[in-house]
Design a protein around this motif. Structure first.
Motif, PDB file in Angstrom:
ATOM      1  N   GLY A 108       0.739  -1.178   0.047  1.00 35.73           N
ATOM      2  CA  GLY A 108       0.076  -0.114   0.011  1.00 35.73           C
ATOM      3  C   GLY A 108       0.930   1.220   0.041  1.00 35.73           C
ATOM      4  N   LEU A 109       0.223   2.624  -0.416  1.00 34.88           N
ATOM      5  CA  LEU A 109       0.947   3.708  -0.449  1.00 34.88           C
ATOM      6  C   LEU A 109       1.388   4.110   1.119  1.00 34.88           C
ATOM      7  N   GLN A 110       2.453   5.034   1.195  1.00 37.61           N
ATOM      8  CA  GLN A 110       2.681   5.545   2.693  1.00 37.61           C
ATOM      9  C   GLN A 110       1.677   5.996   3.320  1.00 37.61           C
ATOM     10  N   GLY A 111       1.572   5.960   4.465  1.00 35.27           N
ATOM     11  CA  GLY A 111       0.552   6.425   5.240  1.00 35.27           C
ATOM     12  C   GLY A 111      -0.832   5.762   5.024  1.00 35.27           C
ATOM     13  N   SER A 112      -1.106   4.968   4.155  1.00 30.66           N
ATOM     14  CA  SER A 112      -2.199   4.208   4.130  1.00 30.66           C
ATOM     15  C   SER A 112      -2.742   3.498   5.501  1.00 30.66           C
ATOM     16  N   GLY A 113      -1.915   3.278   6.068  1.00 32.94           N
ATOM     17  CA  GLY A 113      -2.184   2.609   7.450  1.00 32.94           C
ATOM     18  C   GLY A 113      -1.784   1.065   7.452  1.00 32.94           C
ATOM     19  N   LYS A 114      -0.925   0.784   6.448  1.00 31.30           N
ATOM     20  CA  LYS A 114      -0.205  -0.548   6.371  1.00 31.30           C
ATOM     21  C   LYS A 114       0.544  -1.335   7.563  1.00 31.30           C
ATOM     22  N   THR A 115       1.305  -0.404   8.291  1.00 26.66           N
ATOM     23  CA  THR A 115       2.082  -0.847   9.308  1.00 26.66           C
ATOM     24  C   THR A 115       1.140  -1.311  10.730  1.00 26.66           C
ATOM     25  N   THR A 116       0.183  -0.056  10.750  1.00 29.16           N
ATOM     26  CA  THR A 116      -0.943  -0.292  11.940  1.00 29.16           C
ATOM     27  C   THR A 116      -1.732  -1.503  11.753  1.00 29.16           C
ATOM     28  N   THR A 117      -2.043  -1.597  10.381  1.00 31.76           N
ATOM     29  CA  THR A 117      -3.000  -2.600   9.828  1.00 31.76           C
ATOM     30  C   THR A 117      -2.266  -4.311  10.232  1.00 31.76           C
ATOM     31  N   ALA A 137       9.894  -5.533   6.072  1.00 33.32           N
ATOM     32  CA  ALA A 137      10.648  -5.173   5.267  1.00 33.32           C
ATOM     33  C   ALA A 137      10.617  -3.973   4.486  1.00 33.32           C
ATOM     34  N   ASP A 138      10.373  -2.827   5.265  1.00 34.75           N
ATOM     35  CA  ASP A 138      10.180  -1.469   4.718  1.00 34.75           C
ATOM     36  C   ASP A 138      11.630  -0.826   5.226  1.00 34.75           C
ATOM     37  N   THR A 139      12.574  -0.751   4.090  1.00 33.03           N
ATOM     38  CA  THR A 139      13.650  -0.089   4.326  1.00 33.03           C
ATOM     39  C   THR A 139      13.610   1.342   3.937  1.00 33.03           C
ATOM     40  N   ASP A 146      11.186   0.943  13.871  1.00 31.81           N
ATOM     41  CA  ASP A 146      10.820   1.270  15.344  1.00 31.81           C
ATOM     42  C   ASP A 146       9.025   1.154  15.451  1.00 31.81           C
ATOM     43  N   GLN A 147       8.499   1.652  14.467  1.00 32.04           N
ATOM     44  CA  GLN A 147       7.055   1.672  14.559  1.00 32.04           C
ATOM     45  C   GLN A 147       6.451   0.128  14.771  1.00 32.04           C
ATOM     46  N   LEU A 148       6.851  -0.523  13.823  1.00 33.23           N
ATOM     47  CA  LEU A 148       6.189  -1.908  13.853  1.00 33.23           C
ATOM     48  C   LEU A 148       7.007  -2.695  15.077  1.00 33.23           C
ATOM     49  N   VAL A 247      -9.482  -1.876   4.053  1.00 32.60           N
ATOM     50  CA  VAL A 247      -9.746  -0.491   3.913  1.00 32.60           C
ATOM     51  C   VAL A 247      -9.489   0.097   5.470  1.00 32.60           C
ATOM     52  N   THR A 248      -8.796   1.263   5.371  1.00 35.38           N
ATOM     53  CA  THR A 248      -8.574   1.691   6.571  1.00 35.38           C
ATOM     54  C   THR A 248      -9.298   3.030   6.696  1.00 35.38           C
ATOM     55  N   LYS A 249      -9.255   3.638   8.171  1.00 40.03           N
ATOM     56  CA  LYS A 249      -9.789   5.089   8.523  1.00 40.03           C
ATOM     57  C   LYS A 249     -11.233   5.481   8.157  1.00 40.03           C
ATOM     58  N   MET A 250     -11.743   3.974   8.198  1.00 38.75           N
ATOM     59  CA  MET A 250     -13.291   4.150   7.972  1.00 38.75           C
ATOM     60  C   MET A 250     -14.161   4.958   9.232  1.00 38.75           C
ATOM     61  N   ASP A 251     -13.311   5.183  10.309  1.00 36.30           N
ATOM     62  CA  ASP A 251     -13.912   5.944  11.357  1.00 36.30           C
ATOM     63  C   ASP A 251     -14.096   7.426  10.809  1.00 36.30           C
ATOM     64  N   GLY A 252     -13.200   8.010   9.859  1.00 31.69           N
ATOM     65  CA  GLY A 252     -13.061   9.142   9.522  1.00 31.69           C
ATOM     66  C   GLY A 252     -14.229   9.897   8.334  1.00 31.69           C
ATOM     67  N   ILE A 273     -11.912  -4.011   7.764  1.00 38.13           N
ATOM     68  CA  ILE A 273     -11.822  -2.426   7.682  1.00 38.13           C
ATOM     69  C   ILE A 273     -11.210  -2.043   9.128  1.00 38.13           C
ATOM     70  N   GLY A 274     -10.474  -0.833   9.033  1.00 38.96           N
ATOM     71  CA  GLY A 274      -9.808  -0.175   9.874  1.00 38.96           C
ATOM     72  C   GLY A 274     -10.639   0.948  10.473  1.00 38.96           C
ATOM     73  N   THR A 275     -11.018   0.837  11.756  1.00 39.35           N
ATOM     74  CA  THR A 275     -11.951   1.689  12.401  1.00 39.35           C
ATOM     75  C   THR A 275     -11.522   2.739  13.396  1.00 39.35           C
ATOM     76  N   GLY A 276     -10.054   2.961  13.515  1.00 40.89           N
ATOM     77  CA  GLY A 276      -9.660   3.661  14.356  1.00 40.89           C
ATOM     78  C   GLY A 276      -8.061   3.365  14.568  1.00 40.89           C
ATOM     79  N   GLU A 277      -7.169   4.016  15.344  1.00 35.40           N
ATOM     80  CA  GLU A 277      -5.894   3.973  15.491  1.00 35.40           C
ATOM     81  C   GLU A 277      -5.186   2.879  16.189  1.00 35.40           C
ATOM     82  N   HIS A 278      -6.192   2.186  17.428  1.00 39.35           N
ATOM     83  CA  HIS A 278      -5.869   1.249  18.014  1.00 39.35           C
ATOM     84  C   HIS A 278      -6.014  -0.007  17.593  1.00 39.35           C
TER      85      HIS A 278
HETATM   86  N1  LIG Z   1      -8.320   6.874  12.146  1.00 36.36           N
HETATM   87  C1  LIG Z   1      -7.551   5.949  11.632  1.00 36.36           C
HETATM   88  N2  LIG Z   1      -6.188   6.137  11.663  1.00 36.36           N
HETATM   89  C2  LIG Z   1      -5.502   5.138  11.063  1.00 36.36           C
HETATM   90  C3  LIG Z   1      -6.252   3.857  10.861  1.00 36.36           C
HETATM   91  N3  LIG Z   1      -5.094   2.803  10.383  1.00 36.36           N
HETATM   92  C4  LIG Z   1      -3.986   3.593  10.642  1.00 36.36           C
HETATM   93  N4  LIG Z   1      -4.374   4.926  10.878  1.00 36.36           N
HETATM   94  C5  LIG Z   1      -3.059   5.952  11.215  1.00 36.36           C
HETATM   95  O1  LIG Z   1      -2.594   6.346   9.978  1.00 36.36           O
HETATM   96  C6  LIG Z   1      -1.370   6.661   9.999  1.00 36.36           C
HETATM   97  C7  LIG Z   1      -0.610   6.061   9.236  1.00 36.36           C
HETATM   98  O2  LIG Z   1      -0.470   4.634   9.490  1.00 36.36           O
HETATM   99  P1  LIG Z   1       0.848   3.627   9.125  1.00 36.36           P
HETATM  100  O3  LIG Z   1       0.550   2.417  10.026  1.00 36.36           O
HETATM  101  O4  LIG Z   1       2.091   4.561   9.830  1.00 36.36           O
HETATM  102  O5  LIG Z   1       0.769   3.889   7.805  1.00 36.36           O
HETATM  103  P2  LIG Z   1       1.805   3.005   6.609  1.00 36.36           P
HETATM  104  O6  LIG Z   1       1.116   2.798   5.542  1.00 36.36           O
HETATM  105  O7  LIG Z   1       2.564   1.867   7.642  1.00 36.36           O
HETATM  106  O8  LIG Z   1       2.883   3.989   6.226  1.00 36.36           O
HETATM  107  P3  LIG Z   1       4.504   3.672   5.684  1.00 36.36           P
HETATM  108  O9  LIG Z   1       4.945   2.669   6.638  1.00 36.36           O
HETATM  109  O10 LIG Z   1       5.132   5.020   5.858  1.00 36.36           O
HETATM  110  O11 LIG Z   1       4.056   2.938   4.367  1.00 36.36           O
HETATM  111  C8  LIG Z   1      -1.033   6.616  11.691  1.00 36.36           C
HETATM  112  O12 LIG Z   1      -1.265   7.797  12.178  1.00 36.36           O
HETATM  113  C9  LIG Z   1      -2.093   5.734  12.232  1.00 36.36           C
HETATM  114  O13 LIG Z   1      -2.213   5.517  13.237  1.00 36.36           O
HETATM  115  C10 LIG Z   1      -7.723   3.828  11.147  1.00 36.36           C
HETATM  116  O14 LIG Z   1      -8.137   2.484  10.995  1.00 36.36           O
HETATM  117  N5  LIG Z   1      -8.226   4.806  11.381  1.00 36.36           N
END
Ligand SMILES: Nc1nc2c(ncn2[C@@H]2O[C@H](COP(=O)(O)OP(=O)(O)OP(=O)(O)O)[C@@H](O)[C@H]2O)c(=O)[nH]1
Length: 476
Positions: A108-117, A137-139, A146-148, A247-252, A273-278
């Motif tokens: 997924g693209l940067q910031g899509s929420g991949k690492t959190t997911t 494997a994100d170099t 650190d995040q993961l 699909v992430t950030k469905m809470d927004g 679906i992702g519905t928040g940051e936790h």
């Molecule tokens: N509100 C909300 N925020 C989310 C969700 N999933 C991830 N985030 C937030 O989105 C931001 C980016 O998430 P990352 O997991 O760092 O994104 P990434 O795609 O791994 O980014 P790269 O590692 O840079 O490619 C973080 O602030 C997360 O907390 C979600 O389902 N809802």
């Protein structure tokens, strides 16, 4: 989320059609135009909308219906069927099997929420009895390792990564091999992203995929990207044969149309679906209940799951008889967050009563829970399980405030509130630490959260009271 608006508009179009004295081609055309407008407003691609319209028309096939057929129902069924078809490409995604090693790669693209997911996904399967592990494997992004690592240690999931190795495919293979030897049955590979679709990213995905031979590639997309989802999903599909979408950030403010487009582009189903940051802000995506809910038809099975989810308060006897630690408070918050608006059930948990979330201030209450969870996310295991009132000294409080990005005063307030609830909790006799289902008043928040037709199905207030009691009895 604006998907609810899409559901509302489609439901309204169907309701308007339902009021027409005669349902003919003209009425159907008006209804279909309204549905098309709603889909376009939700960011669904024009081509997809055009197909949806044609398919509903062909399925309903009004001219061929025998006299006396209820045309409204036929059209309604065709609309529901077509919405389900849009979200279900008909080919289920690979699902891991316990005890059999599987590799799942996230793209997924940067910031899509991949690492959190990745962590949410690992945690979901761990709770199902799997033995998952995470490989970074994100170099490309400096903080990814650190995040993961931090996420995995919070979720207590083994982690593999390297500060020094710059070849993502090499790290991925090493990580997968290491965890195969350790008999992990779900090895999750997090890959890097870029801000935009770039040739270098897709080449990297191809290499990692070729090197690790994943059983499943999951494309993670930000639910709010709208129309751009189609091209993005298709580009990833070409480089790493995507087999499922999250699909992430469905809470927004996600309009949801992007999800529909990603399904169309990858011919792969949305699985979560992702519905928040936790970590617990993660829901299994099931097409039929989702469409039912979208159109306001209710989802009884989903409601049951949510009610069952609040029960862990009773389910965890060691916690119930033990001290009221910050970890117990955190777990309660997790359960409540999973329940969405049903979080109003809070008042049914003894010790909390109405003091925690004041009447009419539910939104502030939810924000408070989120804030508290963020603060607790920055605590160590020792702090979460602590029963010694002296442990939380000034330097710990300052570190927690820094780590969570909150004010020292907010950390202190949270600790005070925890103390207050713990004091009340500790005064309760053990057998009173269960859901309060006896008084009809205590069920009011639940009743308010259930659509009236669903409440009828449950046998009204009495039926609901019996059901909650039975569930509670099973757990004790
Ligand atoms: N509100 C909300 N925020 C989310 C969700 N999933 C991830 N985030 C937030 O989105 C931001 C980016 O998430 P990352 O997991 O760092 O994104 P990434 O795609 O791994 O980014 P790269 O590692 O840079 O490619 C973080 O602030 C997360 O907390 C979600 O389902 N809802």
């Amino acid at each position: 989320m604006v998907l609810a608006q899409l559901g509302g508009s489609i439901a309204a179009a169907l309701a308007r059609m339902g009021k027409a004295t005669v349902v003919d081609d003209k009425v159907l055309a008006e209804c279909l135009n309204e549905i098309s407008r709603a889909l376009l407003q939700a960011d669904v691609r024009f081509e997809t909308v055009r197909d949806v319209k044609a398919n509903i028309k062909a399925t309903a096939n009004l001219d061929a219906l025998p006299a006396g057929t209820d045309k409204r129902r036929v059209i309604q069924k065709a609309v529901v069927g077509e919405l389900c078809r849009m979200l279900d490409p008909g080919k289920p995604a690979f699902t891991p099997t316990k005890g059999k090693p599987s590799v799942v790669m996230f793209v997924g693209l940067q910031g899509s929420g991949k690492t959190t997911t990745c962590t949410k996904y690992a945690d979901y399967y761990r709770r199902k009895g799997f033995n998952p592990a995470l490989v970074c494997a994100d170099t490309f992004r400096a903080g990814a390792f650190d995040q993961l690592k931090q996420n995995s240690s919070k979720a207590k999931i083994p982690f593999y990564g390297s500060y020094t190795e710059s070849d993502p495919a090499k790290i991925a293979v090493e990580g997968v091999d290491t965890f195969r030897k350790e008999k992990c049955d779900l090895i999750i590979v997090d890959t890097s992203g870029r801000h935009k679709q770039e040739a270098a990213l897709f080449e990297e995905m191809r290499q990692v995929s070729e090197a690790t031979k994943p059983n499943l590639v999951i494309f993670v997309m930000d639910g709010s990207i709208g129309q751009a989802a189609f091209d993005q999903a298709q580009a990833f599909k070409h480089s790493a044969s995507v087999g499922a979408v999250i699909v992430t950030k469905m809470d927004g403010h996600a309009r949801g149309g992007g999800a529909l487009s990603a399904v169309a582009a990858t011919k792969s189903p949305v699985i979560f679906i992702g519905t928040g940051e936790h970590i617990p802000d993660f829901e299994v995506f099931d097409v039929k209940p989702f469409v039912s809910r979208l159109l306001g038809m209710g989802d009884l099975s989903g409601l049951m799951d949510k009610i069952q989810d609040v029960m862990p308060v009773d389910q965890l006897p060691d916690l119930v008889s033990g001290a009221f630690t910050l970890r117990l408070l955190y777990q309660m918050f997790q359960n409540l967050q999973n329940m969405g608006p049903l979080g109003q059930l809070f008042s049914m948990i003894p010790g909390f009563s109405a003091q925690f979330i004041e009447k009419g201030k539910e939104k502030e209450g939810q924000a408070k829970i989120k804030r508290y969870m963020t603060i607790m996310d920055s605590m160590t295991e020792k702090e979460l399980d602590n029963t010694n009132p002296k442990l939380m000294n000034e330097s710990r409080i300052k570190r927690i405030a820094r780590g969570s990005g909150r004010l020292v005063k907010e950390v202190v307030d949270m600790l005070e509130e925890h103390k207050r609830i713990a004091k009340m909790w500790n005064k309760l006799p053990l057998n009173n630490r269960k859901l309060n289902t006896n008084s009809r008043d205590s069920l009011k928040p639940l009743v308010n959260a259930i659509p009236p037709n669903m409440l009828n199905q449950l046998g009204g207030l009495t039926g609901l009271q019996n059901m909650v009691k039975q569930m509670g009895a099973q757990k004790r």
